[in-house]
Design a protein around this motif. Sequence first.
Motif, PDB file in Angstrom:
ATOM      1  N   GLY A 107      24.616   7.913  14.747  1.00  0.00           N
ATOM      2  CA  GLY A 107      23.963   8.972  15.512  1.00  0.00           C
ATOM      3  C   GLY A 107      23.574   8.567  16.912  1.00  0.00           C
ATOM      4  O   GLY A 107      22.518   8.972  17.412  1.00  0.00           O
ATOM      5  N   GLY A 108      24.427   7.763  17.565  1.00  0.00           N
ATOM      6  CA  GLY A 108      24.145   7.328  18.921  1.00  0.00           C
ATOM      7  C   GLY A 108      23.127   6.213  19.029  1.00  0.00           C
ATOM      8  O   GLY A 108      22.668   5.887  20.126  1.00  0.00           O
ATOM      9  N   VAL A 109      22.768   5.606  17.899  1.00  0.00           N
ATOM     10  CA  VAL A 109      21.748   4.557  17.855  1.00  0.00           C
ATOM     11  C   VAL A 109      22.334   3.312  17.179  1.00  0.00           C
ATOM     12  O   VAL A 109      23.111   3.424  16.230  1.00  0.00           O
ATOM     13  N   GLU A 209      15.368  21.625  10.621  1.00  0.00           N
ATOM     14  CA  GLU A 209      15.368  22.190  11.972  1.00  0.00           C
ATOM     15  C   GLU A 209      15.604  21.104  13.016  1.00  0.00           C
ATOM     16  O   GLU A 209      16.359  21.305  13.978  1.00  0.00           O
ATOM     17  N   MET A 210      14.974  19.969  12.846  1.00  0.00           N
ATOM     18  CA  MET A 210      15.153  18.865  13.783  1.00  0.00           C
ATOM     19  C   MET A 210      16.599  18.390  13.818  1.00  0.00           C
ATOM     20  O   MET A 210      17.144  18.053  14.871  1.00  0.00           O
ATOM     21  N   ALA A 211      17.247  18.377  12.646  1.00  0.00           N
ATOM     22  CA  ALA A 211      18.625  17.897  12.550  1.00  0.00           C
ATOM     23  C   ALA A 211      19.617  18.806  13.266  1.00  0.00           C
ATOM     24  O   ALA A 211      20.714  18.372  13.616  1.00  0.00           O
ATOM     25  N   GLU A 212      19.232  20.051  13.496  1.00  0.00           N
ATOM     26  CA  GLU A 212      20.137  20.990  14.156  1.00  0.00           C
ATOM     27  C   GLU A 212      20.350  20.651  15.623  1.00  0.00           C
ATOM     28  O   GLU A 212      21.366  21.028  16.205  1.00  0.00           O
ATOM     29  N   TRP A 216      20.663  11.838  16.323  1.00  0.00           N
ATOM     30  CA  TRP A 216      20.134  10.808  15.437  1.00  0.00           C
ATOM     31  C   TRP A 216      19.565  11.408  14.150  1.00  0.00           C
ATOM     32  O   TRP A 216      19.850  10.927  13.051  1.00  0.00           O
ATOM     33  N   ILE A 217      18.769  12.450  14.270  1.00  0.00           N
ATOM     34  CA  ILE A 217      18.169  13.064  13.093  1.00  0.00           C
ATOM     35  C   ILE A 217      19.258  13.620  12.178  1.00  0.00           C
ATOM     36  O   ILE A 217      19.187  13.504  10.948  1.00  0.00           O
ATOM     37  N   ALA A 218      20.276  14.227  12.762  1.00  0.00           N
ATOM     38  CA  ALA A 218      21.370  14.766  11.957  1.00  0.00           C
ATOM     39  C   ALA A 218      22.074  13.666  11.177  1.00  0.00           C
ATOM     40  O   ALA A 218      22.471  13.863  10.023  1.00  0.00           O
ATOM     41  N   ALA A 222      19.319  13.960   5.472  1.00  0.00           N
ATOM     42  CA  ALA A 222      20.281  14.760   4.719  1.00  0.00           C
ATOM     43  C   ALA A 222      19.542  15.816   3.914  1.00  0.00           C
ATOM     44  O   ALA A 222      18.552  15.511   3.244  1.00  0.00           O
ATOM     45  N   GLU A 223      19.974  17.053   4.026  1.00  0.00           N
ATOM     46  CA  GLU A 223      19.417  18.167   3.251  1.00  0.00           C
ATOM     47  C   GLU A 223      17.896  18.260   3.355  1.00  0.00           C
ATOM     48  O   GLU A 223      17.210  18.607   2.404  1.00  0.00           O
ATOM     49  N   GLY A 224      17.372  17.927   4.536  1.00  0.00           N
ATOM     50  CA  GLY A 224      15.936  18.015   4.771  1.00  0.00           C
ATOM     51  C   GLY A 224      15.156  16.789   4.354  1.00  0.00           C
ATOM     52  O   GLY A 224      13.931  16.745   4.510  1.00  0.00           O
ATOM     53  N   PHE A 225      15.809  15.755   3.854  1.00  0.00           N
ATOM     54  CA  PHE A 225      15.129  14.531   3.436  1.00  0.00           C
ATOM     55  C   PHE A 225      15.033  13.538   4.586  1.00  0.00           C
ATOM     56  O   PHE A 225      15.998  13.319   5.317  1.00  0.00           O
ATOM     57  N   ILE A 226      13.866  12.922   4.719  1.00  0.00           N
ATOM     58  CA  ILE A 226      13.657  11.844   5.669  1.00  0.00           C
ATOM     59  C   ILE A 226      12.884  10.739   4.951  1.00  0.00           C
ATOM     60  O   ILE A 226      12.071  11.014   4.054  1.00  0.00           O
ATOM     61  N   ALA A 227      13.146   9.496   5.313  1.00  0.00           N
ATOM     62  CA  ALA A 227      12.480   8.363   4.658  1.00  0.00           C
ATOM     63  C   ALA A 227      12.050   7.340   5.694  1.00  0.00           C
ATOM     64  O   ALA A 227      12.673   7.206   6.751  1.00  0.00           O
ATOM     65  N   ASN A 228      10.975   6.639   5.391  1.00  0.00           N
ATOM     66  CA  ASN A 228      10.566   5.514   6.226  1.00  0.00           C
ATOM     67  C   ASN A 228      10.131   4.349   5.347  1.00  0.00           C
ATOM     68  O   ASN A 228       9.687   4.544   4.210  1.00  0.00           O
ATOM     69  N   LEU A 229      10.292   3.141   5.873  1.00  0.00           N
ATOM     70  CA  LEU A 229       9.739   1.976   5.194  1.00  0.00           C
ATOM     71  C   LEU A 229       8.230   2.115   5.267  1.00  0.00           C
ATOM     72  O   LEU A 229       7.657   2.190   6.354  1.00  0.00           O
TER      73      LEU A 229
END
Length: 284
Positions: A107-109, A209-212, A216-218, A222-229
Amino acid sequence: MPAEDDKYPASTGRRRFVKGVVGSATLAGVGTAAAAGIDSATGPTGGGGGIIDFRGVENTKGPAPRGMPQIPLEVDDEGYLKGVWPEPETRVLDNGTEVVEAKMELGGVTYTTEWFQYCGIQTAEGVRPDADQDNYFRYISNSKYDWQNSEVEGDQKVHVDDFADYGSWGNGIGADGLGKPAQAKWRSEDVSSAETLPVQLIRSERIEEMAENNEWIAASTAEGFIANLNKCTHFCCVPTFKALPDSSSAGAEDRIYCQCHQSVYDPFSIVEESFAALPIPEGE
């Protein structure tokens, strides 16, 4: 949450992302400029270390020095969630030392597993680039979420269907409908509890919405899921999203809150920051 308690105006996820990145640009620049001096103290003795740029959930309040690193994720063909782990490669340093790295362009990162080398995680077996793990997120036992404790079992793989009510879910803390959370572990099979990589997982329409509008977010959600350590960057405690009634005392009932020293993180504001990653100890 009252507007005056929010760092940015109420807006779309896209706007929050852009403002978050701009706001952290100066900090990231300072960290990079100091790279030469810091890298001499944190240079690799076993695997990685030194100044690393990363994407993470923004620290908005409290003593934490930076955000917590995001874990890119994907959903497999059967609906199970797994973290993205780059293919490990061996690199020879200028001094002739061989180190194993895991990094990729996403995603460009530039995403690297060195994002997670802090707070003692750098000694965990699962954070070694070539560790034999399947990358699936698995639920922990004795979660702070009642739904998780009653509907799924510890060590069970996280599945999309477990979050079917994410658009309306609530537990009496903060606003309903912001997203459905879970506590999980990652790359932590057959290791001691001290080596577990804790994960905060959220499924939210705001992430969709952010992924649209953000590359990077896209690519990293996936399917509205986000995760962090889920290791607070202050004193390495384990915070939670919408799990603690007393989080309202810090205006954090709709954010990730660390009750140990009241650090607050916004899972809907992903920022770019830099930090000095700790090397994996040689021989570990």
